[in-house]
Enzyme design. Structure first.
Site, PDB file in Angstrom:
ATOM      1  N   ILE A  18      31.484  28.554  33.527  1.00 16.56           N
ATOM      2  CA  ILE A  18      32.101  28.286  34.655  1.00 16.56           C
ATOM      3  C   ILE A  18      31.898  28.844  36.028  1.00 16.56           C
ATOM      4  O   ILE A  18      32.573  28.625  37.098  1.00 16.56           O
ATOM      5  CB  ILE A  18      33.755  28.446  34.195  1.00 16.56           C
ATOM      6  CG1 ILE A  18      33.905  30.058  33.786  1.00 16.56           C
ATOM      7  CG2 ILE A  18      34.119  27.572  33.315  1.00 16.56           C
ATOM      8  CD1 ILE A  18      35.388  30.154  33.526  1.00 16.56           C
ATOM      9  N   GLY A  21      27.313  34.837  38.978  1.00 11.49           N
ATOM     10  CA  GLY A  21      26.947  35.828  40.227  1.00 11.49           C
ATOM     11  C   GLY A  21      25.685  36.383  40.130  1.00 11.49           C
ATOM     12  O   GLY A  21      24.865  36.252  39.356  1.00 11.49           O
ATOM     13  N   MET A  23      24.933  39.438  39.210  1.00 10.89           N
ATOM     14  CA  MET A  23      24.558  40.208  38.023  1.00 10.89           C
ATOM     15  C   MET A  23      25.074  39.817  36.650  1.00 10.89           C
ATOM     16  O   MET A  23      24.789  40.211  35.596  1.00 10.89           O
ATOM     17  CB  MET A  23      25.318  41.732  38.351  1.00 10.89           C
ATOM     18  CG  MET A  23      24.896  42.861  37.507  1.00 10.89           C
ATOM     19  SD  MET A  23      25.392  44.512  37.912  1.00 10.89           S
ATOM     20  CE  MET A  23      27.161  44.302  37.570  1.00 10.89           C
ATOM     21  N   VAL A  26      29.905  33.824  33.822  1.00 12.34           N
ATOM     22  CA  VAL A  26      31.213  33.683  33.657  1.00 12.34           C
ATOM     23  C   VAL A  26      31.418  32.419  32.768  1.00 12.34           C
ATOM     24  O   VAL A  26      30.901  31.341  33.003  1.00 12.34           O
ATOM     25  CB  VAL A  26      32.403  33.696  34.506  1.00 12.34           C
ATOM     26  CG1 VAL A  26      33.708  33.525  34.107  1.00 12.34           C
ATOM     27  CG2 VAL A  26      32.173  35.033  35.550  1.00 12.34           C
ATOM     28  N   LYS A  41      33.269  37.324  31.133  1.00 11.13           N
ATOM     29  CA  LYS A  41      32.048  37.696  32.051  1.00 11.13           C
ATOM     30  C   LYS A  41      30.844  38.526  31.345  1.00 11.13           C
ATOM     31  O   LYS A  41      31.238  39.423  30.720  1.00 11.13           O
ATOM     32  CB  LYS A  41      32.593  38.663  33.161  1.00 11.13           C
ATOM     33  CG  LYS A  41      31.659  39.038  34.125  1.00 11.13           C
ATOM     34  CD  LYS A  41      32.036  39.989  35.226  1.00 11.13           C
ATOM     35  CE  LYS A  41      33.118  39.250  36.287  1.00 11.13           C
ATOM     36  NZ  LYS A  41      33.508  40.130  37.347  1.00 11.13           N
ATOM     37  N   ASP A 135      36.881  45.017  48.646  1.00 17.40           N
ATOM     38  CA  ASP A 135      36.317  43.676  49.024  1.00 17.40           C
ATOM     39  C   ASP A 135      37.377  42.531  49.152  1.00 17.40           C
ATOM     40  O   ASP A 135      37.257  41.425  48.587  1.00 17.40           O
ATOM     41  CB  ASP A 135      35.169  43.339  48.271  1.00 17.40           C
ATOM     42  CG  ASP A 135      34.375  42.228  48.726  1.00 17.40           C
ATOM     43  OD1 ASP A 135      34.224  42.062  49.801  1.00 17.40           O
ATOM     44  OD2 ASP A 135      33.728  41.281  47.679  1.00 17.40           O
TER      45      ASP A 135
END
Length: 707
Positions: A18, A21, A23, A26, A41, A135
């Site tokens: 779904i 990223g 690294m 997910v 993840k 962030d």
């Protein structure tokens, strides 16, 4: 290697990918121990053997695992199995705040404050656990379908005791604090600054600083004053503007010093939006806007040059303090100890000098190595990009409803609203009209898991058509065969490693069963092995503009748009899409929709003859009396307004929008003058005539017109 269907940790069944990223990836998974859906993840395979990346991954898990709060995407589990490092997280259905702002252009003041309070509560929980997010931005905030705001992705969060910033703050340069942009120490007040920028965007629909490069934007955060919100939206209350301005002060000492302080003012602004209650520290030289130095400019540009793609996160070097020159020369003037001069050995001085140079070189190499790691110059790969999870919430149970006797379409709609799937099994029946639900395999009142498939037994009347077997055939052949047999075709797509692309994986109803002629057969078509396919979203119930925005966001296109009447969807809502929800299509696929014009309005007609008032209605009515006649429909429309003394009246009306109406007769009954003679006196007695107004109302039923 993660594969769909595999089990991790003896409890998490991988269902689908779904998100991804830099690294990690997910996946949506089902926890069989607790019978709920979760997000898993997983560290990418190419990084799993790198101790640095594994360490970062574990740090993320440890930082987030201790956070349990309604306004934070919670972490349930952390593990490692056969070299696969994973984190199990809460699965949330919703939309990112960034997307929500884009859809609404800008958010109303009250709604923005409400969202900001929920974000603040989540950040406060993190700060209480000595975790700084670093962030905060609209992309990292999810608004669930129930309106709950959740902060997600603590992927760059570190313990507050750490002074080292290795996060990809420049990847979020529009929201980064000045101290982060400079590469300096950041603390809880950095999150407050980023939240202030987020509030600015919610209220105005734009970010305060923009530029052609991330470096240019970072410089503006350091150097330029924040524009006032009322430059863009005049009606923003004074207190709300002051709250945002205080959050976004250049100096951390002039911002809110903690989340509880900010939350208190946000709540107060809901009660007293126009009051001047926000306390801002007086301007001083340290806090005022300063021109960026050449050193800062050089550091920012050096950090930027370390990235080829300006969309990638970049880091600014930490602002170095001016190196202090250490004084090595100590003049020892002791005339009484002259033997030290006598024992002076030039060879020993030379050896000492060489050793000092070697030590200086070693120390220099160590410093360069540390700076290089901080700058990201010696990394083997990128940090994990922000990963958003916009999928379904935890599985819950719902109560099964009674659908017997409902039409198939209505029953499917009601079950869909409950979060249940349906499978249709047609049978011949003379007791139920075609397309009427006879029974379901789950009795009404039973509790079932959300997402469960309910089998509905539906009548196909006295006659049915055998459904052909089209499994394994190409989409074109399957459609032609079904249409030839008298069926409509609904398409859904799914990836498959066993069925080649563009061939039918399954069908519903099953081959050999019977279904009413003209009913729909749903076929699932293979898209081949899962790759870059896009999952088709559920557009039903959306407006045309929202549907188009969602399609564009997912990399799809809006196809043809037509308007139809629909009983189940209100006017201007999408009531049909030509690709089924959840199917996989190629990026750029055009999804055609139909928009409801509301329920089709039935019309009626009225033709025939209107007779005058009957004896039952008025025994005193006399033929030939002048009568005012009106015909009025139930919705107030007047069809006839005339006067006549001659009945019947011929009428013929069509397109009437009400099923019933009234005929009203208004007239005057008169009695003639009467003369009588008194027998005793012989006198003539005259009795005058009377006039009485009468109203007679008659209900009339109109005839429904054929459509």
């Amino acid at each position: 290697m993660i594969k769909i269907g595999m089990m991790i940790g003896d409890r998490y069944e991988i269902l689908e990918k779904i998100g991804t990223g830099g690294m990690s990836d997910v996946y949506k998974a089902k926890c069989h121990k607790l019978n709920r859906l979760v997000a898993v993840k997983v560290l990418k395979q190419e990084f799993s053997e790198n101790s640095n990346f594994v360490s970062k991954f574990r740090t993320e898990a440890q930082a987030a695992a201790g956070l349990m709060h309604p306004n934070i995407v919670n972490v349930y589990d952390v593990g490692e199995e056969n070299g696969i490092h994973y984190i199990v997280m809460e699965l949330v259905e919703g939309i990112t705040l960034k997307r929500y702002i884009e859809k609404k252009a800008r958010i109303s003041v009250k709604e923005a404050i409400s969202i900001a309070i929920q974000i603040s509560l989540g950040i406060e929980a993190a700060h209480n656990n000595h975790i700084i997010h670093r962030d905060i931005k609209p992309q990292n905030i999810i608004i669930s379908k129930e309106g709950k705001v959740k902060v997600t992705d603590f992927g760059i969060a570190k313990a507050a005791t750490s002074n080292t910033i290795t996060s990809n703050v420049m990847g979020s340069v529009h929201y980064t604090s000045p101290e982060q942009a400079r590469g300096g120490y950041s603390d809880e007040k950095s999150d407050i600054y980023s939240l202030g920028i987020t509030m600015f965007e919610m209220l105005t629909g734009r970010v305060p600083f923009n530029g052609e490069t991330t470096v240019a934007i970072a410089i503006k955060h350091i150097q330029e004053e924040l524009p006032t919100l009322r430059e863009y939206v005049e009606e923003i209350p004074v207190s709300v503007e002051q709250i945002v301005m205080k959050c976004c002060q250049k100096s951390p000492d002039r911002r809110y010093q903690s989340m509880p302080e900010l939350i208190e003012d946000l709540k107060l602004s809901l009660k007293m939006p126009d009051e001047d209650f926000v306390k801002v520290v007086d301007l001083d030289r340290e806090a005022s806007t300063r021109m960026i130095s050449e050193t800062d400019m050089r550091k920012i540009k050096e950090a930027s040059a370390a990235r080829d793609d300006m969309d990638e996160p970049i880091r600014l070097k930490k602002e170095k303090k001016a190196a202090k020159k250490q004084q090595y020369v100590e003049e020892i003037e002791d005339e009484d100890d002259s033997e030290y001069d006598e024992d002076y050995d030039p060879r020993m001085e030379k050896i000492t000098t060489i050793l000092a140079i070697v030590a200086a070189v070693i120390i220099g190499l160590i410093i360069i190595s540390l700076v290089g790691k901080t700058m990201g110059l010696f990394r083997l790969g990128g940090d994990a990009e922000t990963e958003q999870t916009e999928v379904v919430e935890e599985t819950k149970q719902v109560e099964m409803i009674d659908v017997t006797g409902l039409s198939r379409a209505v029953a499917e709609k009601k079950l869909k609203d409950l979060g249940l799937l349906t499978k249709i099994n047609y049978v011949e029946s003379s007791a139920y009209d075609a397309e009427t639900v006879i029974s379901s395999d789950i009795e009404a009142g039973m509790m079932v898991d959300e997402g469960m498939k309910i089998t509905l037994t539906v009548s196909m009347g006295n006659e049915g058509v055998a459904v052909p077997d089209i499994t394994g055939k190409t989409l074109e052949d399957a459609e032609n065969e079904l249409i030839k047999a008298g069926f409509e075709v609904n398409k859904t797509e799914s990836s498959s490693s066993t069925v080649e692309a563009n061939r039918v994986i399954s069908q519903n109803p099953e081959a050999g069963s019977k279904a009413p002629k003209g009913s729909a057969v749903t076929i699932t078509v293979s898209t081949g092995a899962e790759d870059s396919k896009v999952r088709v979203p559920d557009l039903l119930g959306m407006s045309e503009m929202d549907a188009m925005a969602l399609l564009v966001e997912l990399g799809l296109e809006l196809g043809s748009v037509s308007q139809v009447n629909h009983d189940e969807y209100e006017a201007d809502q999408v009531c049909y899409q030509d690709y089924s929800v959840g199917s996989f299509v190629e990026p750029g696929t055009r999804i055609s929709i139909k928009v409801s014009m509301g329920a089709k309005i039935s019309t009626y007609s009225y033709s025939g003859s209107i007779t005058g008032p009957t004896a039952e209605e008025d025994s005193e009515y006399e033929s030939g009396t002048m009568v005012s006649v009106t015909i009025t429909t139930e919705d107030g429309t007047q069809l006839l307004n005339t006067k006549t003394s001659s009945f019947p009246i011929a009428v013929n009306y069509t397109g009437i929008k009400s099923a019933t109406g009234t005929i009203q007769f208004v007239y005057v009954n008169t009695t003639p003058e009467v003369s009588t003679t008194d027998p005793a006196t012989g006198e003539t007695i005259v009795t005058e005539g009377t006039s009485t107004e009468k109203t007679v109302t008659r209900t009339v039923q109109f005839t429904k017109e054929e459509t």
